[in-house]
Design a protein around this motif. Structure first.
Motif, PDB file in Angstrom:
ATOM      1  N   GLU A 135     -28.542  28.804 -21.481  1.00 61.60           N
ATOM      2  CA  GLU A 135     -29.570  27.822 -21.462  1.00 61.60           C
ATOM      3  C   GLU A 135     -29.764  27.743 -23.324  1.00 61.60           C
ATOM      4  OE1 GLU A 135     -32.474  28.391 -18.798  1.00 61.60           O
ATOM      5  OE2 GLU A 135     -30.771  27.325 -17.239  1.00 61.60           O
ATOM      6  N   VAL A 136     -29.963  28.763 -24.205  1.00 60.93           N
ATOM      7  CA  VAL A 136     -30.309  28.794 -25.531  1.00 60.93           C
ATOM      8  C   VAL A 136     -29.112  28.411 -26.104  1.00 60.93           C
ATOM      9  CG1 VAL A 136     -30.639  30.476 -27.223  1.00 60.93           C
ATOM     10  CG2 VAL A 136     -32.085  30.565 -25.336  1.00 60.93           C
ATOM     11  N   PHE A 137     -27.820  28.749 -25.904  1.00 55.03           N
ATOM     12  CA  PHE A 137     -26.835  28.194 -26.288  1.00 55.03           C
ATOM     13  C   PHE A 137     -26.059  26.905 -26.320  1.00 55.03           C
ATOM     14  CE2 PHE A 137     -22.175  27.952 -26.923  1.00 55.03           C
ATOM     15  CZ  PHE A 137     -21.661  28.149 -28.538  1.00 55.03           C
ATOM     16  N   ALA A 138     -26.788  26.316 -25.354  1.00 60.49           N
ATOM     17  CA  ALA A 138     -26.086  24.883 -24.882  1.00 60.49           C
ATOM     18  C   ALA A 138     -27.076  24.142 -25.322  1.00 60.49           C
ATOM     19  CB  ALA A 138     -26.576  24.806 -23.548  1.00 60.49           C
ATOM     20  N   LYS A 139     -28.576  24.454 -25.873  1.00 56.73           N
ATOM     21  CA  LYS A 139     -29.176  23.790 -26.461  1.00 56.73           C
ATOM     22  C   LYS A 139     -29.148  23.743 -28.050  1.00 56.73           C
ATOM     23  CE  LYS A 139     -33.340  24.564 -23.548  1.00 56.73           C
ATOM     24  NZ  LYS A 139     -34.149  25.521 -23.457  1.00 56.73           N
ATOM     25  N   LEU A 140     -28.280  24.562 -28.691  1.00 59.31           N
ATOM     26  CA  LEU A 140     -27.785  25.099 -30.053  1.00 59.31           C
ATOM     27  C   LEU A 140     -27.280  24.383 -29.940  1.00 59.31           C
ATOM     28  CD1 LEU A 140     -28.980  29.041 -31.026  1.00 59.31           C
ATOM     29  CD2 LEU A 140     -29.758  27.237 -31.852  1.00 59.31           C
ATOM     30  N   ALA A 141     -26.168  24.215 -29.304  1.00 54.43           N
ATOM     31  CA  ALA A 141     -25.214  23.607 -29.175  1.00 54.43           C
ATOM     32  C   ALA A 141     -25.328  21.891 -28.875  1.00 54.43           C
ATOM     33  CB  ALA A 141     -23.763  23.792 -28.261  1.00 54.43           C
ATOM     34  N   VAL A 142     -25.934  21.694 -28.673  1.00 50.98           N
ATOM     35  CA  VAL A 142     -26.326  20.098 -28.651  1.00 50.98           C
ATOM     36  C   VAL A 142     -26.461  19.451 -29.816  1.00 50.98           C
ATOM     37  CG1 VAL A 142     -28.581  18.683 -27.463  1.00 50.98           C
ATOM     38  CG2 VAL A 142     -26.661  19.398 -25.733  1.00 50.98           C
ATOM     39  N   LEU A 143     -27.619  20.891 -29.872  1.00 49.74           N
ATOM     40  CA  LEU A 143     -28.379  20.488 -32.154  1.00 49.74           C
ATOM     41  C   LEU A 143     -27.339  20.129 -32.500  1.00 49.74           C
ATOM     42  CD1 LEU A 143     -31.402  20.179 -33.530  1.00 49.74           C
ATOM     43  CD2 LEU A 143     -30.737  22.680 -34.274  1.00 49.74           C
ATOM     44  N   VAL A 144     -26.394  21.081 -32.743  1.00 48.56           N
ATOM     45  CA  VAL A 144     -25.295  21.085 -33.875  1.00 48.56           C
ATOM     46  C   VAL A 144     -24.334  19.965 -33.619  1.00 48.56           C
ATOM     47  CG1 VAL A 144     -23.477  22.274 -34.663  1.00 48.56           C
ATOM     48  CG2 VAL A 144     -25.581  23.583 -34.081  1.00 48.56           C
ATOM     49  N   LEU A 145     -24.589  19.310 -32.618  1.00 39.63           N
ATOM     50  CA  LEU A 145     -23.461  18.355 -32.046  1.00 39.63           C
ATOM     51  C   LEU A 145     -24.036  17.497 -32.954  1.00 39.63           C
ATOM     52  CD1 LEU A 145     -20.830  17.459 -30.907  1.00 39.63           C
ATOM     53  CD2 LEU A 145     -21.759  17.066 -29.022  1.00 39.63           C
ATOM     54  N   GLY A 146     -25.558  17.192 -32.234  1.00 38.84           N
ATOM     55  CA  GLY A 146     -26.577  16.016 -32.536  1.00 38.84           C
ATOM     56  C   GLY A 146     -26.845  15.648 -34.688  1.00 38.84           C
ATOM     57  N   LEU A 147     -26.501  16.719 -35.401  1.00 38.66           N
ATOM     58  CA  LEU A 147     -26.852  16.532 -36.314  1.00 38.66           C
ATOM     59  C   LEU A 147     -26.375  15.297 -37.150  1.00 38.66           C
ATOM     60  CD1 LEU A 147     -27.434  20.077 -37.238  1.00 38.66           C
ATOM     61  CD2 LEU A 147     -29.262  18.967 -36.819  1.00 38.66           C
ATOM     62  N   PRO A 148     -25.094  15.138 -37.167  1.00 38.53           N
ATOM     63  CA  PRO A 148     -24.386  13.936 -37.621  1.00 38.53           C
ATOM     64  C   PRO A 148     -25.466  12.915 -37.715  1.00 38.53           C
ATOM     65  CG  PRO A 148     -22.984  15.320 -37.207  1.00 38.53           C
ATOM     66  CD  PRO A 148     -24.159  15.847 -36.752  1.00 38.53           C
ATOM     67  N   VAL A 149     -25.913  12.374 -36.515  1.00 42.41           N
ATOM     68  CA  VAL A 149     -26.048  11.201 -36.095  1.00 42.41           C
ATOM     69  C   VAL A 149     -27.732  11.756 -36.753  1.00 42.41           C
ATOM     70  CG1 VAL A 149     -27.528  10.503 -34.433  1.00 42.41           C
ATOM     71  CG2 VAL A 149     -25.481  11.443 -33.479  1.00 42.41           C
ATOM     72  N   VAL A 150     -28.603  12.196 -37.052  1.00 43.36           N
ATOM     73  CA  VAL A 150     -29.903  12.499 -37.987  1.00 43.36           C
ATOM     74  C   VAL A 150     -29.255  12.395 -38.652  1.00 43.36           C
ATOM     75  CG1 VAL A 150     -31.807  14.143 -38.287  1.00 43.36           C
ATOM     76  CG2 VAL A 150     -30.792  14.270 -36.249  1.00 43.36           C
ATOM     77  N   PHE A 151     -28.788  12.877 -39.429  1.00 46.51           N
ATOM     78  CA  PHE A 151     -28.230  12.821 -41.476  1.00 46.51           C
ATOM     79  C   PHE A 151     -28.013  10.506 -41.474  1.00 46.51           C
ATOM     80  CE2 PHE A 151     -27.403  17.211 -41.153  1.00 46.51           C
ATOM     81  CZ  PHE A 151     -28.190  17.846 -42.427  1.00 46.51           C
ATOM     82  N   SER A 152     -26.694  10.856 -41.050  1.00 47.21           N
ATOM     83  CA  SER A 152     -26.567   9.212 -40.991  1.00 47.21           C
ATOM     84  C   SER A 152     -27.987   8.379 -40.430  1.00 47.21           C
ATOM     85  CB  SER A 152     -25.547   8.851 -40.142  1.00 47.21           C
ATOM     86  OG  SER A 152     -26.150   8.752 -38.435  1.00 47.21           O
ATOM     87  N   LEU A 153     -28.857   8.360 -39.537  1.00 50.09           N
ATOM     88  CA  LEU A 153     -30.168   8.225 -39.203  1.00 50.09           C
ATOM     89  C   LEU A 153     -31.129   8.336 -40.919  1.00 50.09           C
ATOM     90  CD1 LEU A 153     -31.517   6.048 -37.622  1.00 50.09           C
ATOM     91  CD2 LEU A 153     -33.094   8.343 -36.939  1.00 50.09           C
ATOM     92  N   LEU A 154     -31.113   9.288 -41.468  1.00 49.04           N
ATOM     93  CA  LEU A 154     -31.875   9.504 -43.281  1.00 49.04           C
ATOM     94  C   LEU A 154     -31.264   8.749 -43.413  1.00 49.04           C
ATOM     95  CD1 LEU A 154     -32.552  13.355 -42.875  1.00 49.04           C
ATOM     96  CD2 LEU A 154     -33.961  11.678 -42.380  1.00 49.04           C
TER      97      LEU A 154
END
Length: 128
Positions: A101-120
């Motif tokens: 579960e921890v690994f999956a949470k981190l994988a989702v976080l890493v996958l979503g980082l480009p969206v956060v950067f484009s939003l910023l």
């Protein structure tokens, strides 16, 4: 109707696994894993319908296909992680389940980082 079939399959598998709890506990785990795989493949059929609907939505609005692809990857990661961690938890290996579960949470976080950067970047463009 499908939910009734899946629910009955799950209950029947659980009751069958309970029968092996006293003697050969590993057989109960195998039964649970088999029933879970059957339900997993039934869910995959439903995900195909979701993908088709998402394609229809992208036809109506101007949304980059990369975002839909990212959303589907996140859905897949969470689904597989939940499935595998539940199997580990049922087998009595809570520590392994928690690490999945921890690994999956981190994988989702890493996958979503480009969206956060484009939003910023978008917010930065509005502010300047």
């Amino acid at each position: 109707m499908d939910i009734l079939q899946i629910a009955l399959l799950g209950v029947a598998g659980t009751l069958l696994a309970i029968q092996f709890k006293g003697g050969k506990t590993e057989y109960g785990i195998y039964i649970c894993a088999g029933i879970s795989l059957l339900i997993f493949f039934a869910v995959l059929d439903r995900i195909a319908a979701v993908v088709a609907r998402l394609d229809e939505i992208t036809a109506y609005i101007d949304l980059a296909p990369a975002y839909i692809e990212m959303l589907l990857k996140m859905l897949g990661i969470t689904f597989v992680a939940e499935f595998s961690s539940a199997l580990c938890r049922d087998a009595g290996y809570q520590t392994i389940a928690q690490q999945i579960e921890v690994f999956a949470k981190l994988a989702v976080l890493v996958l979503g980082l480009p969206v956060v950067f484009s939003l910023l970047e978008l917010i930065g463009e509005f502010l300047s």
